[in-house]
Motif scaffolding. Structure first.
Motif, PDB file in Angstrom:
ATOM      1  N   PRO A  64       0.813  -1.215   0.000  1.00  0.00           N
ATOM      2  CA  PRO A  64       0.000   0.000   0.000  1.00  0.00           C
ATOM      3  C   PRO A  64       0.852   1.274   0.000  1.00  0.00           C
ATOM      4  CG  PRO A  64      -0.709  -1.479   1.764  1.00  0.00           C
ATOM      5  CD  PRO A  64       0.520  -2.069   1.147  1.00  0.00           C
ATOM      6  N   LEU A  65       1.981   1.232   0.695  1.00  0.00           N
ATOM      7  CA  LEU A  65       2.870   2.407   0.704  1.00  0.00           C
ATOM      8  C   LEU A  65       3.374   2.700  -0.698  1.00  0.00           C
ATOM      9  CD1 LEU A  65       5.119   2.105   3.872  1.00  0.00           C
ATOM     10  CD2 LEU A  65       3.769   4.064   3.208  1.00  0.00           C
ATOM     11  N   GLN A  66       3.796   1.672  -1.404  1.00  0.00           N
ATOM     12  CA  GLN A  66       4.340   1.855  -2.743  1.00  0.00           C
ATOM     13  C   GLN A  66       3.290   2.445  -3.681  1.00  0.00           C
ATOM     14  OE1 GLN A  66       5.689  -1.761  -4.597  1.00  0.00           O
ATOM     15  NE2 GLN A  66       7.090  -0.679  -5.928  1.00  0.00           N
ATOM     16  N   ALA A  67       2.046   2.025  -3.513  1.00  0.00           N
ATOM     17  CA  ALA A  67       0.988   2.486  -4.398  1.00  0.00           C
ATOM     18  C   ALA A  67       0.675   3.974  -4.205  1.00  0.00           C
ATOM     19  CB  ALA A  67      -0.270   1.657  -4.172  1.00  0.00           C
ATOM     20  N   GLY A  68       0.682   4.460  -2.963  1.00  0.00           N
ATOM     21  CA  GLY A  68       0.249   5.829  -2.730  1.00  0.00           C
ATOM     22  C   GLY A  68       1.322   6.809  -2.321  1.00  0.00           C
ATOM     23  N   LEU A  69       2.522   6.340  -2.118  1.00  0.00           N
ATOM     24  CA  LEU A  69       3.555   7.213  -1.584  1.00  0.00           C
ATOM     25  C   LEU A  69       4.133   8.177  -2.618  1.00  0.00           C
ATOM     26  CD1 LEU A  69       5.049   7.828   1.033  1.00  0.00           C
ATOM     27  CD2 LEU A  69       6.720   6.108   0.424  1.00  0.00           C
ATOM     28  N   THR A  70       4.136   7.814  -3.875  1.00  0.00           N
ATOM     29  CA  THR A  70       4.712   8.672  -4.907  1.00  0.00           C
ATOM     30  C   THR A  70       4.021  10.028  -4.940  1.00  0.00           C
ATOM     31  OG1 THR A  70       5.275   6.749  -6.222  1.00  0.00           O
ATOM     32  CG2 THR A  70       5.271   8.847  -7.356  1.00  0.00           C
ATOM     33  N   ALA A  71       2.699  10.024  -4.895  1.00  0.00           N
ATOM     34  CA  ALA A  71       1.954  11.288  -4.910  1.00  0.00           C
ATOM     35  C   ALA A  71       2.291  12.128  -3.683  1.00  0.00           C
ATOM     36  CB  ALA A  71       0.462  11.009  -4.973  1.00  0.00           C
ATOM     37  N   GLN A  72       2.411  11.494  -2.527  1.00  0.00           N
ATOM     38  CA  GLN A  72       2.736  12.220  -1.299  1.00  0.00           C
ATOM     39  C   GLN A  72       4.138  12.811  -1.372  1.00  0.00           C
ATOM     40  OE1 GLN A  72       1.713  10.321   2.449  1.00  0.00           O
ATOM     41  NE2 GLN A  72       3.602  11.083   3.363  1.00  0.00           N
ATOM     42  N   ARG A 106      13.319   4.746   0.243  1.00  0.00           N
ATOM     43  CA  ARG A 106      14.568   4.305  -0.389  1.00  0.00           C
ATOM     44  C   ARG A 106      14.319   3.262  -1.470  1.00  0.00           C
ATOM     45  NH1 ARG A 106      17.074   2.104   3.959  1.00  0.00           N
ATOM     46  NH2 ARG A 106      16.172   3.471   5.479  1.00  0.00           N
ATOM     47  N   ARG A 107      13.395   2.324  -1.227  1.00  0.00           N
ATOM     48  CA  ARG A 107      13.078   1.297  -2.229  1.00  0.00           C
ATOM     49  C   ARG A 107      12.518   1.915  -3.500  1.00  0.00           C
ATOM     50  NH1 ARG A 107       9.834  -3.392   1.059  1.00  0.00           N
ATOM     51  NH2 ARG A 107      11.536  -4.027   2.391  1.00  0.00           N
ATOM     52  N   MET A 108      11.848   3.037  -3.364  1.00  0.00           N
ATOM     53  CA  MET A 108      11.265   3.702  -4.527  1.00  0.00           C
ATOM     54  C   MET A 108      12.293   4.552  -5.263  1.00  0.00           C
ATOM     55  SD  MET A 108       7.604   4.685  -2.923  1.00  0.00           S
ATOM     56  CE  MET A 108       7.043   5.433  -4.415  1.00  0.00           C
ATOM     57  N   GLY A 109      13.507   4.676  -4.711  1.00  0.00           N
ATOM     58  CA  GLY A 109      14.576   5.395  -5.391  1.00  0.00           C
ATOM     59  C   GLY A 109      14.659   6.869  -5.038  1.00  0.00           C
ATOM     60  N   TRP A 110      13.890   7.311  -4.062  1.00  0.00           N
ATOM     61  CA  TRP A 110      13.933   8.716  -3.658  1.00  0.00           C
ATOM     62  C   TRP A 110      15.045   8.915  -2.640  1.00  0.00           C
ATOM     63  CZ3 TRP A 110      10.349  12.894  -4.529  1.00  0.00           C
ATOM     64  CH2 TRP A 110       9.402  12.599  -5.496  1.00  0.00           C
ATOM     65  N   ARG A 112      17.015  12.098  -0.003  1.00  0.00           N
ATOM     66  CA  ARG A 112      16.743  13.362   0.678  1.00  0.00           C
ATOM     67  C   ARG A 112      17.348  14.531  -0.086  1.00  0.00           C
ATOM     68  NH1 ARG A 112      17.105  12.897   6.991  1.00  0.00           N
ATOM     69  NH2 ARG A 112      17.616  15.046   6.568  1.00  0.00           N
ATOM     70  N   LYS A 113      18.216  14.232  -1.014  1.00  0.00           N
ATOM     71  CA  LYS A 113      18.867  15.289  -1.781  1.00  0.00           C
ATOM     72  C   LYS A 113      17.990  15.705  -2.944  1.00  0.00           C
ATOM     73  CE  LYS A 113      23.360  13.743  -0.443  1.00  0.00           C
ATOM     74  NZ  LYS A 113      24.385  14.631  -0.119  1.00  0.00           N
ATOM     75  N   LYS A 114      18.227  16.902  -3.430  1.00  0.00           N
ATOM     76  CA  LYS A 114      17.430  17.432  -4.528  1.00  0.00           C
ATOM     77  C   LYS A 114      17.755  16.748  -5.844  1.00  0.00           C
ATOM     78  CE  LYS A 114      15.483  20.434  -1.957  1.00  0.00           C
ATOM     79  NZ  LYS A 114      14.683  19.775  -1.002  1.00  0.00           N
ATOM     80  N   ARG A 115      19.012  16.338  -6.032  1.00  0.00           N
ATOM     81  CA  ARG A 115      19.387  15.647  -7.248  1.00  0.00           C
ATOM     82  C   ARG A 115      20.189  14.416  -6.870  1.00  0.00           C
ATOM     83  NH1 ARG A 115      24.801  17.817  -8.809  1.00  0.00           N
ATOM     84  NH2 ARG A 115      25.247  19.352  -7.236  1.00  0.00           N
ATOM     85  N   ARG A 116      20.208  13.477  -7.740  1.00  0.00           N
ATOM     86  CA  ARG A 116      20.902  12.223  -7.453  1.00  0.00           C
ATOM     87  C   ARG A 116      22.413  12.443  -7.393  1.00  0.00           C
ATOM     88  NH1 ARG A 116      17.557   8.295  -6.851  1.00  0.00           N
ATOM     89  NH2 ARG A 116      15.718   8.139  -8.114  1.00  0.00           N
ATOM     90  N   TRP A 117      23.059  11.676  -6.529  1.00  0.00           N
ATOM     91  CA  TRP A 117      24.501  11.753  -6.379  1.00  0.00           C
ATOM     92  C   TRP A 117      25.146  10.965  -7.498  1.00  0.00           C
ATOM     93  CZ3 TRP A 117      28.277   8.035  -5.550  1.00  0.00           C
ATOM     94  CH2 TRP A 117      29.526   8.536  -5.214  1.00  0.00           C
TER      95      TRP A 117
END
Length: 143
Positions: A64-72, A106-110, A112-117
């Motif tokens: 359920p987290l994976q399904a709705g977390l992207t929008a949040q 983290r599993r979704m690839g997000w 805390r930084k604004k751009r990927r390292w």
């Protein structure tokens, strides 16, 4: 620890089939004798050396987290993990710990930084470290 690739597993089995001594295979691939035994046993029992599934039950909260977390995450990219947990509970009525929320993010690839390292290439690394061939080993103001 991550599982060895299927390609490497197959190369280990090929080396065993060709008759290489186990000690040589151990040194060549950097694996243990028990790993070779395990691969051979799996090959004889199943006919393949695919990775086995990780034991244990699947997570109840991650789907359920994976399904709705992207929008949040898109709506609130700068809030803390605690605030993400509060927002999730307000919207979905399910309490989630900060650890679970952090793992899901983290599993979704997000990050805390604004751009990927991205690791610097060798030229940039030398410039940052001051390793130019024209410069001396110690700067003038260090003496």
């Amino acid at each position: 620890m991550k599982a060895y690739s299927i390609d490497m597993r197959e190369r280990v089995l090929q080396a065993v089939e060709k008759g290489y001594p186990r000690e040589e295979i151990i040194k060549l691939f950097g694996i243990s004798r028990s790993t070779i035994k395990r691969y051979l046993k799996q090959w004889h029992e199943t006919g393949n050396v695919d990775r086995r599934p990780i034991p244990g039950r699947p997570s109840k909260k991650f789907a359920p987290l994976q399904a709705g977390l992207t929008a949040q995450l898109q709506a609130h990219p700068d809030v803390t993990l605690e605030r993400h947990c509060q927002l999730w509970e307000q919207e979905h009525g399910q309490r989630v710990s900060t650890t679970t929320m952090g793992r899901a993010i983290r599993r979704m690839g997000w990050t805390r930084k604004k751009r990927r390292w991205v690791p610097p290439n060798e030229t940039k690394r030398r410039e940052v470290l001051g390793e130019n061939s024209s410069s001396s080993s110690t700067p003038a103001n260090w003496s």
